[in-house]
Design a protein around this motif. Structure first.
Motif, short mmCIF file in Angstrom:
data_model
loop_
_atom_site.label_atom_id
_atom_site.label_comp_id
_atom_site.label_asym_id
_atom_site.label_seq_id
_atom_site.Cartn_x
_atom_site.Cartn_y
_atom_site.Cartn_z
N ASN A 94 0.79 -1.23 0.00
CA ASN A 94 0.00 0.00 0.00
C ASN A 94 0.83 1.28 0.00
O ASN A 94 0.26 2.37 -0.13
N ARG A 123 -1.99 3.90 -0.24
CA ARG A 123 -3.30 3.41 -0.64
C ARG A 123 -3.99 2.80 0.58
O ARG A 123 -3.48 1.86 1.19
N PRO A 158 -5.98 0.58 2.96
CA PRO A 158 -6.34 -0.85 2.85
C PRO A 158 -7.84 -1.06 2.74
O PRO A 158 -8.29 -1.98 2.05
N PRO A 208 -9.05 0.62 -1.42
CA PRO A 208 -7.84 0.50 -2.23
C PRO A 208 -7.81 1.41 -3.45
O PRO A 208 -6.76 1.60 -4.04
#
Length: 727
Positions: free
Chosen positions: A592, A634, A636, A639
């Motif tokens: 991420n 990003r 979780p 997304p």
């Protein structure tokens, strides 16, 4: 005064567009899983990380693996460009701590410094490896990445300033159909298109176009630009490929004069970021029409041998117009002579000049041939590059108008009206013809799986002729010089590379400022030397770490105080030595999180100058410490939503050669959002970037032009919003 974030409807529009789609994410998990790959495919393969580069101080002349390159190279990927939304070279340079502005006005072509040395616009900028005139506003719509070589580029480019090189790499033909619309917190309007495809299995094209109506944060400095480019690839056979790239941009925007030191030694007390010094209603925009083209033919003779033929043409025409704020020769506050006339007066007075230089034409042409191959001599494997190049640069210019029209003060919102000069520019004449002819060679010797030795050099023959306003010969410079380069690499594992290198380069001497005893004289070419040691570590396929320790020196050029009537003589005496330590990281840290981070600690000093006041401290416009960080996280649980953020720091920056005047250190924070969604089967990407979130005032540039020093404030808070639609 700190201003509230302007145009808050921009943010509300973005959030309102995101809200219904995010609600759908919560209700329909399979849809989220299905849409995520659409966004990934729109980005480059490894996001903020790059594996190779066209630039290589050791003569790859192609895509060199960065892990095997004994040089410090930063690659700004397409993903970084899209997320940060830079529009100018100054904004692009924020990506790496080794870069900084070096006379970069709003509304004018800009220059930057790398490792403390300003790039030469004649040779420091490249388009697909070929020389490009740097006196232009370089668009980014058609660029796949921007490569920055930090340090000497003698083998790559010949006669070039010691800081490094910037190479703009074009997008290649691909199945792409997208449009982008955008605006900013000042109401600018932006439209761009990116369309490409393979028309046959062997022939592909890509077209980029853009138009922007720019509403500047500086009053009276609104502008516009229009851009068009074409890239074409032809796979003639399995062994032969031809690539063509060409672009054209026309732009117009009023140029914004910089501040100067008040009284010759003091930082202006109450500067304004939004005020145009010297503004007059008759001041026309600076018009810049620029076209750049490259043609490259690659042929493979066998698995071991290949050849490359390349040609480049860059043509720039500048209509330079400005009501220029400069000096205080005509101000009563400078009548005593205590303040030199090339600074602002102690009370803030400055003179206004009507400057007009239309049809200022710069042309760079280059042709190059390279033969590359490999062979074995016993247990040793050799990778060799042999080649030759020819480079020509011409400048045609009309005798310009540069006439005093009045005196104003920095505390005035707009200066009084002054009538323009009645004089007109003269006829155009050739002012410069410069030729470089070079031959070069490199041998990369593999001593086994862990050791490599690189030996190479470039023999440069320079012939440069300068002419006066009437076209009469004024200077004839002829010089031949061999520029050696060498490096040793040790790779104990496939992930780790260490290297030491030595290189030399040649650059042209500067022209003496008009206010020195030898004003207008161009000094002799300069030889620069660099030693560098570095380490590169591939943490993973998508994350790289690197560090470099360097020492770079060349003769010091400065206006030396003396007993002449002018009080100064421009000389080369002693050395300017830049010793530094760099750290860089770029790529994917986790599923991420991706980032770019850099730090540059540099000691830049003059030695042996014969002027003790100019030694023992940092030279002008080289902060001792810079750092830059940009992250993309990003979420979780969402997304498709990326949180973007950046931080930039620079330590106090010297503004005078004696080191007594400095602008303060600064921290600047940036933020942003990226959101990917779909509409009727079309991928949508929203991007919001907010530069200088806390609206911090800072001085971004204390550089010089023509021997005169200027101060440029950083931009206030600026929000940009864009929507990209794939169709």
């Amino acid at each position: 005064m700190t201003m509230p974030l302007p145009r808050t409807p921009l943010i509300l529009a973005l959030l309102s567009a995101m809200a219904p789609v995010h609600a759908g994410d919560t209700a329909d998990k399979p849809q989220t899983t299905r849409l995520a790959p659409v966004h990934v495919q729109a980005d480059s393969a490894k996001g903020y990380h790059a594996d190779n580069s066209q630039l290589d101080t050791f003569g790859s002349f192609g895509n060199a693996p960065l892990q095997d390159t004994p040089a410090a190279i930063t690659v700004i990927t397409r993903d970084q460009i899209d997320d940060r939304q830079p529009r100018t070279l100054s904004e692009l340079a924020r990506a790496d701590a080794a870069l900084g502005d070096s006379y970069a006005p709003v509304g004018y072509y800009q220059d930057i410094a790398i490792r403390g040395y300003a790039l030469d616009p004649a040779t420091g900028f490249r388009f697909n490896e070929m020389s490009m005139a740097g006196e232009q506003l370089q668009p980014l719509e058609d660029k796949q990445r921007v490569e920055i070589l930090k340090g000497l580029g003698g083998l790559e480019a010949g006669v070039v300033a010691p800081g490094g090189l910037i190479n703009y790499v074009s997008k290649r033909p691909a199945d792409v159909h997208s449009a982008t619309v955008g605006t900013d917190s000042h109401g600018s309007r932006y439209l761009a298109m990116d369309v490409g495809g393979w028309l046959t299995p062997t022939f592909g094209v890509r077209v980029n176009a853009a138009h922007e109506d720019m509403n500047s944060y500086v009053r009276h400095a609104d502008g516009r630009r229009t851009f068009l480019s074409l890239a074409a690839d032809w796979k003639i056979s399995s062994n032969a490929t031809l690539r063509l790239d060409t672009n054209y941009q026309t732009s117009g925007q009023r140029s914004v004069s910089g501040y100067q030191l008040v009284g010759g030694s003091m930082i202006p007390a109450h500067p304004s970021r939004t005020r145009m010094l010297g503004f007059e209603p008759w001041q026309r925009p600076v018009g810049i029409d620029a076209s750049n083209s490259t043609l490259r033919f690659d042929y493979r003779f066998s698995d071991r041998w290949s050849a490359q033929l390349s040609a480049g043409h860059s043509h720039v025409v500048i209509d330079d117009n400005v009501a220029f704020a400069y000096g205080c020769f005509y101000s009563p506050a400078c009548a005593s002579g205590a303040t030199p006339g090339w600074f602002f007066a102690p009370n803030g007075d400055y003179d206004v000049y009507d400057y007009r230089s239309p049809d200022d034409t710069r042309v760079n042409d280059e042709a190059r041939a390279v033969l590359k191959g490999s062979f074995d001599t016993g247990p040793l494997n050799h990778e060799v590059s042999l080649g030759a190049s020819a480079f020509r640069r011409t400048i045609d210019r009309r005798p310009y108008v540069y006439d005093y029209v009045g005196t104003a003060n920095i505390n005035e919102v707009d200066p009084p009206y002054f009538a323009p000069s009645p004089n007109q520019p003269g006829p155009s004449a050739r002012r410069l013809t410069s030729w470089q002819h070079s031959v070069f060679a490199l041998d990369r010797v593999h001593l086994g799986p862990q050791w490599q030795v690189l030996l190479g050099g470039r023999l440069v023959r320079l012939h440069e002729r300068a002419y006066d306003d009437a076209g009469a010969p004024e200077r004839d410079t002829r010089l031949s010089k061999a520029l050696p380069q060498a490096a040793v690499l040790w790779q104990p594992t496939t992930q780790l590379t260490t290297y030491v290198s030595y290189s030399e380069s040649l650059s042209l001497g500067n022209e003496a400022p008009y206010w020195t005893s030898n004003g207008g004289t161009t000094l002799a070419p300069l030889l620069a030397r660099q030693a560098e040691a570095g380490v590169k570590y591939a943490w993973s396929d998508a994350l790289s770490l690197s560090a470099a320790l360097y020492r770079l020196r060349q003769p010091y050029q400065f206006a030396r105080p003396d007993s002449t009537a002018e009080g100064f003589t421009f000389v080369q005496q002693g050395n300017e030595v830049h010793s530094g330590l760099e750290f860089n990281a770029a790529g994917q840290v986790s599923d991420n999180l991706r980032l770019t981070a850099s730090l540059n600690l540099i000691q830049a000093r003059a030695e042996g100058t014969g002027a003790p006041a100019y030694e023992g401290h940092q030279v002008v416009n080289v902060p001792r410490l810079r750092s830059a960080l940009y992250v993309d996280y990003r979420l979780p649980f969402a997304p498709r939503l990326g949180l973007l953020g950046g931080w930039r720091y620079a330590s106090p920056n010297v503004a005078t050669p004696n080191g007594l005047t400095r602008v303060p250190a600064y921290n600047v924070f940036d933020a942003g959002l990226r959101y990917a969604s779909q509409w009727n089967g079309h991928a949508l990407t929203w991007r919001l970037s907010v530069d200088n979130v806390f609206n911090r005032f800072y001085w971004r540039d204390t550089g010089s032009s023509g021997g005169d020093s200027y101060l440029f404030p950083g931009a206030p808070r600026l929000a940009r919003l864009s929507l990209t639609v794939a169709f």
